[in-house]
Design an enzyme around this catalytic site. Structure first.
Site, short mmCIF file in Angstrom:
data_model
loop_
_atom_site.label_atom_id
_atom_site.label_comp_id
_atom_site.label_asym_id
_atom_site.label_seq_id
_atom_site.Cartn_x
_atom_site.Cartn_y
_atom_site.Cartn_z
N HIS A 61 68.50 -9.36 8.41
CA HIS A 61 68.89 -10.70 7.95
C HIS A 61 70.31 -11.07 8.36
CE1 HIS A 61 65.85 -9.85 4.44
NE2 HIS A 61 65.24 -10.20 5.56
C1 FAD Z 1 61.74 -7.04 12.03
C2 FAD Z 1 62.12 -8.23 11.19
C3 FAD Z 1 61.57 -8.37 9.91
C4 FAD Z 1 61.93 -9.47 9.12
N1 FAD Z 1 61.26 -9.68 7.94
C5 FAD Z 1 61.46 -10.84 7.27
C6 FAD Z 1 60.65 -11.18 6.15
O1 FAD Z 1 59.74 -10.44 5.76
N2 FAD Z 1 60.89 -12.37 5.53
C7 FAD Z 1 61.88 -13.21 5.93
O2 FAD Z 1 62.07 -14.26 5.31
N3 FAD Z 1 62.67 -12.91 6.99
C8 FAD Z 1 62.45 -11.77 7.69
N4 FAD Z 1 63.18 -11.51 8.80
C9 FAD Z 1 64.28 -12.43 9.17
C10 FAD Z 1 63.83 -13.76 9.74
O3 FAD Z 1 62.67 -13.62 10.53
C11 FAD Z 1 65.00 -14.35 10.56
O4 FAD Z 1 66.12 -14.51 9.71
C12 FAD Z 1 64.68 -15.72 11.16
O5 FAD Z 1 63.49 -15.67 11.91
C13 FAD Z 1 65.85 -16.17 12.02
O6 FAD Z 1 65.56 -17.41 12.60
P1 FAD Z 1 66.47 -18.03 13.75
O7 FAD Z 1 65.87 -19.35 14.09
O8 FAD Z 1 67.88 -17.97 13.34
O9 FAD Z 1 66.35 -17.02 15.00
P2 FAD Z 1 65.08 -16.39 15.72
O10 FAD Z 1 63.82 -16.68 14.96
O11 FAD Z 1 65.40 -14.97 15.98
O12 FAD Z 1 64.96 -17.20 17.08
C14 FAD Z 1 65.82 -17.12 18.15
C15 FAD Z 1 65.03 -17.41 19.43
O13 FAD Z 1 65.92 -17.74 20.47
C16 FAD Z 1 65.56 -17.06 21.64
N5 FAD Z 1 66.76 -16.92 22.44
C17 FAD Z 1 67.87 -16.24 22.09
N6 FAD Z 1 68.81 -16.34 23.05
C18 FAD Z 1 68.27 -17.09 24.03
C19 FAD Z 1 68.76 -17.53 25.28
N7 FAD Z 1 69.99 -17.23 25.71
N8 FAD Z 1 67.95 -18.29 26.06
C20 FAD Z 1 66.71 -18.62 25.63
N9 FAD Z 1 66.20 -18.21 24.45
C21 FAD Z 1 66.98 -17.47 23.66
C22 FAD Z 1 65.00 -15.75 21.13
O14 FAD Z 1 64.21 -15.09 22.10
C23 FAD Z 1 64.23 -16.21 19.92
O15 FAD Z 1 62.92 -16.62 20.24
C24 FAD Z 1 62.87 -10.42 9.62
C25 FAD Z 1 63.41 -10.27 10.89
C26 FAD Z 1 63.04 -9.20 11.69
C27 FAD Z 1 63.61 -9.08 13.08
#
Ligand code: FAD
Length: 538
Positions: A474
């Site tokens: 997280h």
């Molecule tokens: C293993 C795991 C288990 C988890 N379990 C839970 C859970 O049970 N419940 C819960 O609420 N949360 C959980 N989380 C946390 C939650 O999923 C994340 O906090 C949330 O998805 C983050 O969202 P975000 O939009 O910030 O980033 P992300 O969803 O990580 O999205 C970022 C995206 O940007 C892309 N990207 C990054 N850099 C670039 C670039 N330079 N060019 C193009 N694309 C790029 C990545 O490939 C990715 O697809 C978990 C996370 C993980 C990894």
């Protein structure tokens, strides 16, 4: 060079919502750049496929944090989703929004519009909750939330009873009136399939003519004219390409990649950028700083009753649950590994919980290389009670090591680097043992396997949790939101301080971490961020 109204970097929890909401009116064209590939994979769609995607480089960035003194020198594994849906396509699907007080503190820190009462309508609008609508839950939204009360492993009842015997209330909805208590987790799935942000938001948006999604497209640099972001450079199939944004560039790469891309583009700590030969567009020491994360640990027990281990380990058990899943989309493979959990206070004088619990009706003490062995658990009837902190005071950072966008940044978590974090975790692991000692649990426990009864002094318990703890995935706050440019990266409208035409909209903007898992709040951030972007368009 092609021009789009909006270029979004990253199709994760927040980016998927943005692509949907910014394109919905048909008025604006959207280019979404995603470094990873498709989410149409069996182990992504099947909830318990989590164990397979946990280390799979085809869908996972597989970061490694720096050796952490707070974790006995261990270099922690940091999975992050690298595919459509981002981390929501590989996460454990526990659906927790965070506490009213978390968001009220965001607003009180000078971020109008981000208080709980402002955000509750967003949380309700985005979900379609199987448990039905009430003052807190929503129905009819794009993201289906499953009520697993009738589907969880029978041992869960024992955990819930023991939690109550240890003094916690039974909580029917952690996203409802209060967080404290033990209960069954709601999860983001529908009909036994993962409900990622891609499934809920992006896939429908991809049917629109004004949305272009480029996969395997790694954004390498934001392009500026003066202090205005005008486009993005990216690498796709070995070729360097550029696209122009007529209105805005939006970074939704998540808490590791958004600060990395800002730094690579010349927005970040000036000494770091100059040292790496990156021309400084706008100096801001906060980019990549203030990293907050939750760390957790499992206490594992050998039971006297069968657990999921006996179902998932033998070949015939795998066959049975596999058939059950394929024919009826139900059974253990359709659930999160965390059947239940809860929130509690380590300090009875505190006003709200500071610790989260997880109940897993299986155990994976015996490691398996390249996989989290959920689908091949231990041969004996094991189960675990997991634990993570909610608002630790330790702070880390994420900083680039080189100017090469393909090099992973340096992740320094600094877990348990404050006395307060160590003290609360010590109290918390003792409380886990208290739950295990309650009649409904004690009756069925043969022995505590990890850490084991020989670990009992405070010093040994601390040493054990330093050795065995790790991220619970997280990370937040590396591009934190705040009104003061000297202390934050984005303003309350998520615009990068000091730059025109550039926003960050993902978990990295959280001013502080929330009490619970971060997916729902990341999706909310995408939704709220899209509203702000749309309000600002003439
Ligand atoms: C293993 C795991 C288990 C988890 N379990 C839970 C859970 O049970 N419940 C819960 O609420 N949360 C959980 N989380 C946390 C939650 O999923 C994340 O906090 C949330 O998805 C983050 O969202 P975000 O939009 O910030 O980033 P992300 O969803 O990580 O999205 C970022 C995206 O940007 C892309 N990207 C990054 N850099 C670039 C670039 N330079 N060019 C193009 N694309 C790029 C990545 O490939 C990715 O697809 C978990 C996370 C993980 C990894």
């Amino acid at each position: 060079m092609q021009t789009y109204d909006f270029i979004i970097v990253g199709s994760g929890s927040a980016g998927s919502v943005l692509a949907d909401k910014l394109s919905a009116s048909g008025r604006f064209s959207v280019l979404l750049l995603e470094a990873g590939g498709t989410d149409r994979r069996f182990y992504v769609q099947m909830p318990l496929g989590y164990g397979k995607t946990f280390f799979d480089p085809a869908v996972n960035w597989n970061y490694k944090a720096e050796p952490d003194p707070g974790l006995a020198g261990n270099a922690d594994h940091w999975p992050r989703g690298k595919l459509l849906g981002g981390s929501s396509s590989i996460n454990a699907m526990v659906w927790i929004r965070g506490a009213r007080e978390d968001f009220d503190a965001w607003a009180a820190a000078g971020n109008p519009g981000w208080g709980y009462d402002d955000l509750l309508p967003v949380f309700k609008a985005l979900e379609d909750n199987q448990a039905g609508a009430d003052a807190w839950r929503g129905v009819g939204g794009p993201l289906h939330v499953t009520d697993c009360s009738d589907a969880v492993h029978p041992l869960t009842k024992r955990y819930l009873a023991a939690g109550q015997q240890a003094g916690l209330p039974l909580n029917p909805d952690f996203n409802g009136a209060a967080q404290e208590g033990v209960g069954v987790y709601q999860i983001s799935t529908k009909n036994g399939r993962r409900m990622s942000a891609a499934r809920a938001f992006l896939r429908p948006a991809m049917k629109r003519k004004n949305v272009r999604v480029a996969t395997n497209a790694l954004a390498t640099r934001v392009l500026f004219e003066g202090r205005r972001a005008v486009g993005v450079e990216y690498l796709q199939n070995g070729e360097t390409k550029t696209a122009r944004a007529g209105r805005e560039v939006i970074l939704s790469g998540g808490s590791v990649n958004s600060p990395q891309l800002l730094q690579l583009s010349g927005v970040g700590p000036s000494a770091l950028l100059k040292g790496l030969g990156i021309p400084v567009v706008h100096a801001n020491e906060n980019v990549g700083a203030h990293l907050q994360d939750h760390v957790g640990i499992n206490y594992t027990f050998k039971g006297r009753l069968p657990t999921l281990n006996q179902t998932l380990r033998p070949w015939w058990g795998k066959l049975l649950v596999g058939m059950q899943y394929i024919l009826t989309r139900s059974g253990p493979l359709s659930l999160s590994m965390n059947n239940a959990g809860g929130f509690f206070r380590t300090d009875p004088a505190a006003t709200r919980p500071n610790m989260q619990l997880y109940f897993q009706a299986f155990s994976t003490v015996i490691p398996k290389s390249g996989e989290r062995p959920i689908l091949t658990p231990d041969p004996w009837p094991g189960f675990s009670i997991g634990l993570s902190n909610c608002r630790p005071s330790s702070r880390g950072e994420i900083m680039i090591r080189t100017s090469n966008p393909r090099d992973y940044p340096r992740i320094s978590a600094n877990a348990y680097s404050t006395e307060a974090d160590v003290a609360e975790m010590l109290d918390a692991v003792k409380f886990v043992r208290k739950i295990a000692s309650m009649p409904d649990m004690a009756e069925i426990i043969e022995e505590e396997v990890l850490p084991g009864p020989s670990i009992s002094s405070d010093a040994d318990l601390i040493q054990d949790f330093r050795k065995r703890s790790g991220t619970v995935y997280h990370p937040v706050s590396t591009c934190r939101m705040g009104p003061d440019p000297s202390r934050a990266v984005v303003d309350p409208r998520l615009k990068v301080h000091g730059i025109e035409g550039l926003r960050v909209i993902d978990a990295s903007i959280f001013p502080d971490n929330i009490t619970g898992n971060t997916n729902a709040a990341s999706i909310m951030t995408g939704w709220k961020g899209a509203e702000l972007v749309l309000e600002d368009q003439k």
